[in-house]
Design a protein around this motif. Sequence first.
Motif, PDB file in Angstrom:
ATOM      1  N   ILE A   1     -54.410  -0.239  77.799  1.00  0.00           N
ATOM      2  CA  ILE A   1     -53.852  -1.181  78.777  1.00  0.00           C
ATOM      3  C   ILE A   1     -52.344  -0.996  78.862  1.00  0.00           C
ATOM      4  N   VAL A   2     -51.829  -0.960  80.092  1.00  0.00           N
ATOM      5  CA  VAL A   2     -50.389  -0.919  80.330  1.00  0.00           C
ATOM      6  C   VAL A   2     -50.040  -2.070  81.274  1.00  0.00           C
ATOM      7  N   LEU A   3     -49.232  -2.994  80.784  1.00  0.00           N
ATOM      8  CA  LEU A   3     -48.771  -4.129  81.582  1.00  0.00           C
ATOM      9  C   LEU A   3     -47.352  -3.867  82.051  1.00  0.00           C
ATOM     10  N   GLY A   4     -47.112  -4.041  83.352  1.00  0.00           N
ATOM     11  CA  GLY A   4     -45.756  -4.048  83.881  1.00  0.00           C
ATOM     12  C   GLY A   4     -45.396  -5.459  84.298  1.00  0.00           C
ATOM     13  N   HIS A   5     -44.296  -5.972  83.773  1.00  0.00           N
ATOM     14  CA  HIS A   5     -43.838  -7.332  84.099  1.00  0.00           C
ATOM     15  C   HIS A   5     -42.438  -7.206  84.662  1.00  0.00           C
ATOM     16  N   TRP A   6     -42.286  -7.483  85.973  1.00  0.00           N
ATOM     17  CA  TRP A   6     -41.056  -7.171  86.692  1.00  0.00           C
ATOM     18  C   TRP A   6     -40.449  -8.423  87.321  1.00  0.00           C
ATOM     19  N   PRO A   7     -39.582  -9.153  86.612  1.00  0.00           N
ATOM     20  CA  PRO A   7     -38.922 -10.327  87.208  1.00  0.00           C
ATOM     21  C   PRO A   7     -37.996  -9.964  88.360  1.00  0.00           C
ATOM     22  N   ARG A   8     -37.459  -8.720  88.356  1.00  0.00           N
ATOM     23  CA  ARG A   8     -36.558  -8.281  89.421  1.00  0.00           C
ATOM     24  C   ARG A   8     -37.039  -6.941  89.965  1.00  0.00           C
ATOM     25  N   SER A   9     -37.356  -6.938  91.265  1.00  0.00           N
ATOM     26  CA  SER A   9     -37.828  -5.711  91.899  1.00  0.00           C
ATOM     27  C   SER A   9     -37.646  -5.817  93.408  1.00  0.00           C
ATOM     28  N   PRO A  10     -37.698  -4.693  94.129  1.00  0.00           N
ATOM     29  CA  PRO A  10     -37.616  -4.745  95.590  1.00  0.00           C
ATOM     30  C   PRO A  10     -38.795  -5.468  96.227  1.00  0.00           C
ATOM     31  N   LEU A  11     -39.882  -5.640  95.474  1.00  0.00           N
ATOM     32  CA  LEU A  11     -41.072  -6.326  95.977  1.00  0.00           C
ATOM     33  C   LEU A  11     -41.106  -7.781  95.538  1.00  0.00           C
ATOM     34  N   GLY A  12     -40.013  -8.262  94.946  1.00  0.00           N
ATOM     35  CA  GLY A  12     -39.987  -9.606  94.397  1.00  0.00           C
ATOM     36  C   GLY A  12     -40.552  -9.603  92.978  1.00  0.00           C
ATOM     37  N   PRO A  13     -40.523 -10.733  92.275  1.00  0.00           N
ATOM     38  CA  PRO A  13     -41.091 -10.798  90.925  1.00  0.00           C
ATOM     39  C   PRO A  13     -42.608 -10.577  90.970  1.00  0.00           C
ATOM     40  N   PHE A  14     -43.107  -9.730  90.090  1.00  0.00           N
ATOM     41  CA  PHE A  14     -44.558  -9.519  90.014  1.00  0.00           C
ATOM     42  C   PHE A  14     -44.906  -8.888  88.677  1.00  0.00           C
ATOM     43  N   SER A  15     -46.189  -8.927  88.361  1.00  0.00           N
ATOM     44  CA  SER A  15     -46.744  -8.218  87.213  1.00  0.00           C
ATOM     45  C   SER A  15     -47.968  -7.448  87.683  1.00  0.00           C
ATOM     46  N   ASP A  16     -48.245  -6.319  87.039  1.00  0.00           N
ATOM     47  CA  ASP A  16     -49.434  -5.544  87.358  1.00  0.00           C
ATOM     48  C   ASP A  16     -49.991  -4.944  86.080  1.00  0.00           C
ATOM     49  N   VAL A  17     -51.248  -4.562  86.131  1.00  0.00           N
ATOM     50  CA  VAL A  17     -51.923  -3.997  84.964  1.00  0.00           C
ATOM     51  C   VAL A  17     -52.572  -2.676  85.344  1.00  0.00           C
ATOM     52  N   MET A  18     -52.318  -1.659  84.519  1.00  0.00           N
ATOM     53  CA  MET A  18     -53.031  -0.394  84.625  1.00  0.00           C
ATOM     54  C   MET A  18     -53.947  -0.297  83.402  1.00  0.00           C
ATOM     55  N   ALA A  19     -55.198   0.007  83.618  1.00  0.00           N
ATOM     56  CA  ALA A  19     -56.152   0.100  82.514  1.00  0.00           C
ATOM     57  C   ALA A  19     -56.927   1.400  82.626  1.00  0.00           C
ATOM     58  N   GLU A  20     -57.096   2.061  81.503  1.00  0.00           N
ATOM     59  CA  GLU A  20     -57.962   3.239  81.456  1.00  0.00           C
ATOM     60  C   GLU A  20     -59.119   2.929  80.513  1.00  0.00           C
ATOM     61  N   ARG A  21     -60.316   2.975  81.052  1.00  0.00           N
ATOM     62  CA  ARG A  21     -61.510   2.625  80.301  1.00  0.00           C
ATOM     63  C   ARG A  21     -61.947   3.794  79.402  1.00  0.00           C
ATOM     64  N   PRO A  22     -62.848   3.552  78.447  1.00  0.00           N
ATOM     65  CA  PRO A  22     -63.248   4.615  77.521  1.00  0.00           C
ATOM     66  C   PRO A  22     -63.804   5.865  78.213  1.00  0.00           C
ATOM     67  N   ASP A  23     -64.405   5.704  79.404  1.00  0.00           N
ATOM     68  CA  ASP A  23     -64.957   6.855  80.113  1.00  0.00           C
ATOM     69  C   ASP A  23     -63.906   7.564  80.969  1.00  0.00           C
ATOM     70  N   GLY A  24     -62.635   7.122  80.890  1.00  0.00           N
ATOM     71  CA  GLY A  24     -61.571   7.753  81.646  1.00  0.00           C
ATOM     72  C   GLY A  24     -61.302   7.138  83.000  1.00  0.00           C
ATOM     73  N   HIS A  25     -62.054   6.120  83.392  1.00  0.00           N
ATOM     74  CA  HIS A  25     -61.859   5.462  84.685  1.00  0.00           C
ATOM     75  C   HIS A  25     -60.530   4.723  84.679  1.00  0.00           C
ATOM     76  N   ARG A  26     -59.666   5.036  85.651  1.00  0.00           N
ATOM     77  CA  ARG A  26     -58.322   4.464  85.725  1.00  0.00           C
ATOM     78  C   ARG A  26     -58.276   3.406  86.825  1.00  0.00           C
ATOM     79  N   LEU A  27     -57.841   2.206  86.443  1.00  0.00           N
ATOM     80  CA  LEU A  27     -57.905   1.057  87.344  1.00  0.00           C
ATOM     81  C   LEU A  27     -56.548   0.374  87.423  1.00  0.00           C
ATOM     82  N   LEU A  28     -56.147   0.021  88.636  1.00  0.00           N
ATOM     83  CA  LEU A  28     -54.947  -0.780  88.855  1.00  0.00           C
ATOM     84  C   LEU A  28     -55.356  -2.180  89.261  1.00  0.00           C
TER      85      LEU A  28
END
Length: 204
Positions: free
Chosen positions: A20-47
């Motif tokens: 799991i990779v969490l991005g937490h961005w209080p300051r960005s050109p898109l406004g404050p936001f958070s997003d999660v990137m996850a790679e499952r055991p079978d290699g499936h990559r999900l945003l």
Amino acid sequence: MRWRFDGWIAGLGTTSGTRIVLGHWPRSPLGPFSDVMAERPDGHRLLLAPSGEVAAFVGATYRFDEVRTVPVRVTTGVEWRVDAGPLRLSFRPGRRGPLGLLLRLVPPPLARTPAWIAAIDHPARLVLPGVRTRGSAGNGRREWYGAQDLRPITRARATWAGTDLGGLADVTPPVRFGFGSVPSRPALVRVTTTVSAGAGPVPA
């Protein structure tokens, strides 16, 4: 054109194999936001992105097999809590070690500049295998990661669609969303990410 995102990246693995990779961005050109990137055991990559605008930008910069737009809520503090679609995650950062203390000695304006980030790219690879501070992203974009602090993640609990993902583990194998991975040891990194479009001059 360039975009600058200022915040934190948390990377951790689980004993079930989900990373799991969490991005937490209080300051960005898109406004404050958070997003999660996850790679499952079978290699499936999900945003997991909180809006169509974030999904479009992040999905065009990194590589995913699936993109979902879901509410992403993050609470920070002694313990961080993340609620994002199928993911429920809580983790606790520990005391910073020598590398975190060293990063904090670099003045933030310098740490954010692509010239400095390029200069420390090779040393960073030696200290943190799999990590790169600069590289080419999707759609002709380039990226620079200016780290300003690093703390180990010492405790975590995560579930996916109600199923326990197991205990905290290293990010092994490395995640495959972009040109580099997060550190193999679970960590919370204070970072400024600069994204540049095209092959024009390097942003200052």
